[in-house]
Each structure stands twice: as structure tokens, then as C-alpha cells.
Design a protein around this motif. Structure first.
Motif, PDB file in Angstrom:
ATOM      1  N   ASN A   2       0.797  -1.233   0.000  1.00  0.00           N
ATOM      2  CA  ASN A   2       0.000   0.000   0.000  1.00  0.00           C
ATOM      3  C   ASN A   2       0.826   1.277   0.000  1.00  0.00           C
ATOM      4  O   ASN A   2       0.286   2.371  -0.223  1.00  0.00           O
ATOM      5  N   GLU A   3       2.129   1.132   0.225  1.00  0.00           N
ATOM      6  CA  GLU A   3       2.943   2.341   0.313  1.00  0.00           C
ATOM      7  C   GLU A   3       4.420   1.973   0.170  1.00  0.00           C
ATOM      8  O   GLU A   3       4.861   0.949   0.697  1.00  0.00           O
ATOM      9  N   GLY A   4       5.182   2.819  -0.562  1.00  0.00           N
ATOM     10  CA  GLY A   4       6.612   2.597  -0.671  1.00  0.00           C
ATOM     11  C   GLY A   4       7.099   2.615  -2.108  1.00  0.00           C
ATOM     12  O   GLY A   4       6.394   3.039  -3.021  1.00  0.00           O
ATOM     13  N   THR A   5       8.334   2.149  -2.302  1.00  0.00           N
ATOM     14  CA  THR A   5       8.992   2.167  -3.608  1.00  0.00           C
ATOM     15  C   THR A   5       9.117   0.765  -4.183  1.00  0.00           C
ATOM     16  O   THR A   5       9.624  -0.142  -3.519  1.00  0.00           O
ATOM     17  N   ILE A   6       8.634   0.622  -5.403  1.00  0.00           N
ATOM     18  CA  ILE A   6       8.781  -0.636  -6.130  1.00  0.00           C
ATOM     19  C   ILE A   6       9.758  -0.415  -7.274  1.00  0.00           C
ATOM     20  O   ILE A   6       9.577   0.495  -8.088  1.00  0.00           O
TER      21      ILE A   6
ATOM     22  N   MET B  50      -2.515  -0.750 -11.663  1.00  0.00           N
ATOM     23  CA  MET B  50      -3.019  -1.425 -10.467  1.00  0.00           C
ATOM     24  C   MET B  50      -3.162  -0.433  -9.319  1.00  0.00           C
ATOM     25  O   MET B  50      -4.208  -0.373  -8.651  1.00  0.00           O
ATOM     26  N   PHE B  51      -2.120   0.344  -9.065  1.00  0.00           N
ATOM     27  CA  PHE B  51      -2.170   1.274  -7.939  1.00  0.00           C
ATOM     28  C   PHE B  51      -3.045   2.497  -8.241  1.00  0.00           C
ATOM     29  O   PHE B  51      -3.615   3.086  -7.320  1.00  0.00           O
TER      30      PHE B  51
ATOM     31  N   VAL C 268       2.795   5.344  -3.778  1.00  0.00           N
ATOM     32  CA  VAL C 268       3.672   4.327  -4.354  1.00  0.00           C
ATOM     33  C   VAL C 268       4.532   4.940  -5.455  1.00  0.00           C
ATOM     34  O   VAL C 268       4.014   5.579  -6.373  1.00  0.00           O
ATOM     35  N   LYS C 269       5.821   4.752  -5.350  1.00  0.00           N
ATOM     36  CA  LYS C 269       6.753   5.191  -6.389  1.00  0.00           C
ATOM     37  C   LYS C 269       7.220   3.966  -7.167  1.00  0.00           C
ATOM     38  O   LYS C 269       7.585   2.944  -6.589  1.00  0.00           O
ATOM     39  N   ILE C 270       7.200   4.080  -8.512  1.00  0.00           N
ATOM     40  CA  ILE C 270       7.661   2.998  -9.380  1.00  0.00           C
ATOM     41  C   ILE C 270       8.924   3.452 -10.096  1.00  0.00           C
ATOM     42  O   ILE C 270       8.942   4.505 -10.745  1.00  0.00           O
ATOM     43  N   ILE C 271       9.990   2.666  -9.975  1.00  0.00           N
ATOM     44  CA  ILE C 271      11.263   2.963 -10.641  1.00  0.00           C
ATOM     45  C   ILE C 271      11.623   1.797 -11.556  1.00  0.00           C
ATOM     46  O   ILE C 271      11.568   0.627 -11.143  1.00  0.00           O
ATOM     47  N   TYR C 272      11.996   2.114 -12.773  1.00  0.00           N
ATOM     48  CA  TYR C 272      12.362   1.100 -13.770  1.00  0.00           C
ATOM     49  C   TYR C 272      13.869   1.175 -14.006  1.00  0.00           C
ATOM     50  O   TYR C 272      14.410   2.250 -14.268  1.00  0.00           O
ATOM     51  N   THR C 273      14.566   0.025 -13.889  1.00  0.00           N
ATOM     52  CA  THR C 273      16.002   0.000 -14.164  1.00  0.00           C
ATOM     53  C   THR C 273      16.290  -0.934 -15.333  1.00  0.00           C
ATOM     54  O   THR C 273      15.569  -1.915 -15.561  1.00  0.00           O
TER      55      THR C 273
ATOM     56  N   LYS D 249       4.476   9.170 -14.805  1.00  0.00           N
ATOM     57  CA  LYS D 249       5.367   9.543 -13.696  1.00  0.00           C
ATOM     58  C   LYS D 249       6.081   8.312 -13.116  1.00  0.00           C
ATOM     59  O   LYS D 249       6.275   8.190 -11.903  1.00  0.00           O
ATOM     60  N   ILE D 250       6.461   7.426 -14.025  1.00  0.00           N
ATOM     61  CA  ILE D 250       7.311   6.292 -13.659  1.00  0.00           C
ATOM     62  C   ILE D 250       8.759   6.742 -13.843  1.00  0.00           C
ATOM     63  O   ILE D 250       9.135   7.225 -14.919  1.00  0.00           O
TER      64      ILE D 250
END
Length: 385
Positions: free
Chosen positions: A144-148, A173-174, A183-188, A212-213
Motif C-alpha cells: 500500500n505504500e513505498g517504492t517498487i 493497479m495502484f 507508491v513510487k515505481i522505478i524502472y532500471t 510519472k514512472i
């Protein structure tokens, strides 16, 4: 009698066996040809479905079938583990004995080398096996909260668009759960791009901006620090995470390592057009098992299976094999809930990204259902039980 041995484990094994059973059915019925599929699993898995399970787009029971349900008539199935291949003497050693062949097709797929990235097993989640996909679904439902962080540990890996799809699906989904502000989504990605093709990378990065990914490119994962919950790159860059969804490091099958004819990462060198193992006209390798610079995807494996089955059938019919693989492959890429695109390419055409649409999304969902009776059974070429 000519014996064709197919060593499965990847998507191409079933496809090759079924195509060959159709093309050589009269010779099989006359006991002039025998097709043997060796695979340690009693199940065939629809691996693209693993990505969709965590997001509720596919049920786990929809992603596998008993081997005997999808194998065409006339195929001998040996549920055994192949241990070693002797290309010079045309022999496969399994855990139960020896199998001689006249023609060999290796479709073992790739294996996951979790030990290649310290901390991966303890610190990362992924959707590349059924069990890991189910675990990820449970974690996402509680998140429900945090960085993925969604990322690629190393190249190559199965289904090139899959990490992009995961990032887009996470966003939607979020969004549906009204948690995007939490929720923050970061792509590497381990390349300076978000995808191996610059054109598609540019499109993906624009889509990231709209959603805003965040992206961190040229990020080569060195380790996962599970105590501090940080991804650490080879140049020392660190990314904090609460949930890391990473593609596991890939390499060729342990069988190839034991047999001694793979490269340093156990991929098999093949001719890009004939798909013959270099130096062996009676042996082929297809799909993820090869070192070809192609997408490791089911569509590539299936396309290669058709060519290999053609070439073997042509030779058994007394002809010089003439069918050649042109590098064709494609994928329906989900860009969010209700939207998808189509990517296609071949040896002479760079990957083409078709505009995303609702129609492509539904085509993807429909294909999930018809895979078993269309691709797995190779029904388009007339194969049936």
C-alpha cells in the motif's frame, strides 16, 4: 527407422514435436519414423501467463496442461531428465538410460542463475516461474505504500517487453486502488536505453513520463543489499526499494554445460538461418537455448520449430533441406489495463511498435485462451490428437 529426439524444457519442444508429427504422420504410421520427446516435467507451461497472474489477468490453473493433453498422436513422451548429449555419437543420456537418434532438436529453454547476483534469492521477487508469480501476487495485494523497483538484472532474458509491461501494469493497479500518491515505481535497465531498440525505448520513456514512472538506465545490478534494502550497481549507484521485482539472471541449460558444447554462458551456437548446431547437420537448437541475438520469446521458438521440422521432414523425404529461418518474432505487449501494442521484427527489420489500442489488449487476452488449441497443438498446420 529414423529416430528424431527432441529435448524439451522450453516452448519449442512441444511445437517441434507436433509439427513433425503432422509432416511425417504417414511415415510414423508405417513405423519408418519415431519421434521422441524427452522432458522432465509432466506439464507444459504457458509462460507468458506468469506475468499476468500477479495482476489478476490470468488464473494460475490456466497456465499449464498435462503434456499428454497437448502432444499430438504418434509422439513418444519420455518424462525423464536428459543428463548429457554426445553429438559425435548421436546419443542422449538420461537419468534412466541411453537414447540414440538420427536427428536431434534441443529446445531446453534457459535456466535462472540466481547465484549470479548476490542477495537476489533473499531480496528480489519475479514472475518467471509459477510459484514466484503467485508469491508476487500476494505481496502486491498487501502493498500500500513505498517504492517498487522493476528491473532487469542482466542480458539476455526471456520476453524482452515483460519488464516494461510489469511497470505499466503496476501503475494501473495502484491507480485503480487510488494509491499512486503513496507508491513510487522505478524502472532500471542494464543498457543506456529502456529497451534494446532505441525507437521502442523512446516510446517507452515517453509513456513513463506520462505516468510519472521514474527510470534509471545503464544500471547494471551488482548485488541486492537485503539489510539496507538497496539495489547496488556495478559503479556503486544505489537505489532504495521496498519491493524489488527483477528478472533473474539467465543462462543456458545445465544439460548443455554438462555436454560441453555451449559457450561460456551455456548458450548453443547455431547457424542463424538453418538453426543447425555449428558443425552438426543432424542436430538443431531453437528458442532460448541458442546464442542468437534474438528475443528469447515463445513466438521465436515457435517460428524456429516450424523451420526445423520442415528441414528434418525434407531430408527424410530425400530432399536437401531448403527451409530457412528469417528471424521473425513478435509479441503482444500490454501497456496497461485495457491497452496493448504489437511488436514485430526479423533479421532485416528493426523492431516495430504498433500504436497501442484496446483491440490489441483483447487480442492478447483471447490468445491466452486459444494458445493450447492453436500454438501448443500447432493446429494451424493441421495437427490434431
Amino acid at each position: 527407422m529414423k529416430t528424431i529426439v527432441i529435448i524439451g524444457g522450453g516452448a519449442g519442444g512441444i511445437s517441434t514435436a507436433n509439427h513433425l508429427s503432422y509432416k511425417l504422420r504417414e511415415k510414423i504410421e508405417a513405423n519408418d519414423v519415431k519421434i521422441v520427446l524427452i522432458d522432465p516435467s509432466r506439464f507444459h507451461y504457458y509462460q507468458p501467463g506468469f506475468l499476468e497472474i500477479p495482476f489478476g489477468l490470468m488464473g494460475q490453473e490456466e497456465t499449464y496442461r498435462e503434456m499428454n493433453e497437448v502432444l499430438a498422436k504418434g509422439i513418444t513422451f519420455l518424462q525423464e531428465k536428459a543428463i548429457k548429449i554426445d553429438l559425435e555419437n548421436r546419443n542422449v543420456t538420461t537419468e534412466k538410460g541411453q537414447v540414440k537418434y538420427d536427428y536431434l532438436v534441443i529446445a531446453t529453454g534457459a535456466r535462472y542463475d540466481y547465484s549470479a547476483v548476490p542477495g537476489f534469492t533473499e531480496g528480489a521477487d519475479h514472475f518467471y516461474t509459477l510459484e514466484d508469480s503467485k508469491t508476487l501476487k500476494t505481496k502486491l495485494n498487501k502493498f500500500n505504500e513505498g517504492t517498487i523497483v522493476v528491473g532487469v538484472s542482466s542480458m539476455p532474458y526471456k520476453c524482452t517487453p515483460a519488464p516494461l509491461e510489469a511497470a505499466f501494469l503496476l501503475h494501473d493497479m495502484f491507480k485503480s486502488r487510488r494509491l499512486l500518491d503513496k507508491v513510487k515505481i522505478i524502472y532500471t535497465y542494464p543498457m543506456p536505453m529502456a529497451f534494446p531498440d532505441k525507437g521502442i525505448s523512446d516510446i517507452a520513456l515517453r509513456m513513463f513520463d506520462q505516468r510519472k514512472i521514474e527510470s534509471n538506465l545503464d544500471f547494471k545490478v551488482k548485488l541486492l543489499d537485503t539489510k539496507s534494502k538497496e539495489l547496488v550497481s556495478s559503479n556503486g549507484t544505489k537505489i532504495q526499494y521496498d519491493l524489488a521485482i527483477m528478472t533473474p539472471p539467465h543462462r543456458g541449460s545445465e544439460l548443455i554445460a554438462n555436454s560441453g558444447f555451449g559457450d561460456q554462458f551455456d548458450w548453443i551456437s547455431v547457424d542463424k538461418f538453418s538453426l543447425n548446431i555449428i558443425g552438426h547437420e543432424d542436430a538443431y537448437a531453437i528458442g532460448d537455448a541458442t546464442n542468437l541475438q534474438l528475443s528469447k520469446s515463445g513466438s521465436v521458438a515457435d517460428g524456429e520449430a516450424i523451420i526445423v521440422s520442415d528441414r528434418i521432414a525434407q531430408e527424410i523425404d530425400g530432399l536437401s533441406p531448403y527451409s530457412l529461418y528469417d528471424g521473425s518474432g513478435g509479441a503482444l505487449m500490454i501497456t496497461g489495463i485495457g491497452m496493448a501494442s504489437m511488436i514485430s521484427s526479423n533479421y532485416t527489420m528493426a523492431p516495430m511498435f504498433m500504436p497501442e489500442s484496446y483491440a490489441f489488449y483483447w487480442l492478447k487476452l483471447i490468445y491466452n485462451k486459444v494458445y493450447w488449441n492453436m500454438t501448443a497443438k500447432a493446429v494451424l498446420t493441421g495437427v490434431s490428437k
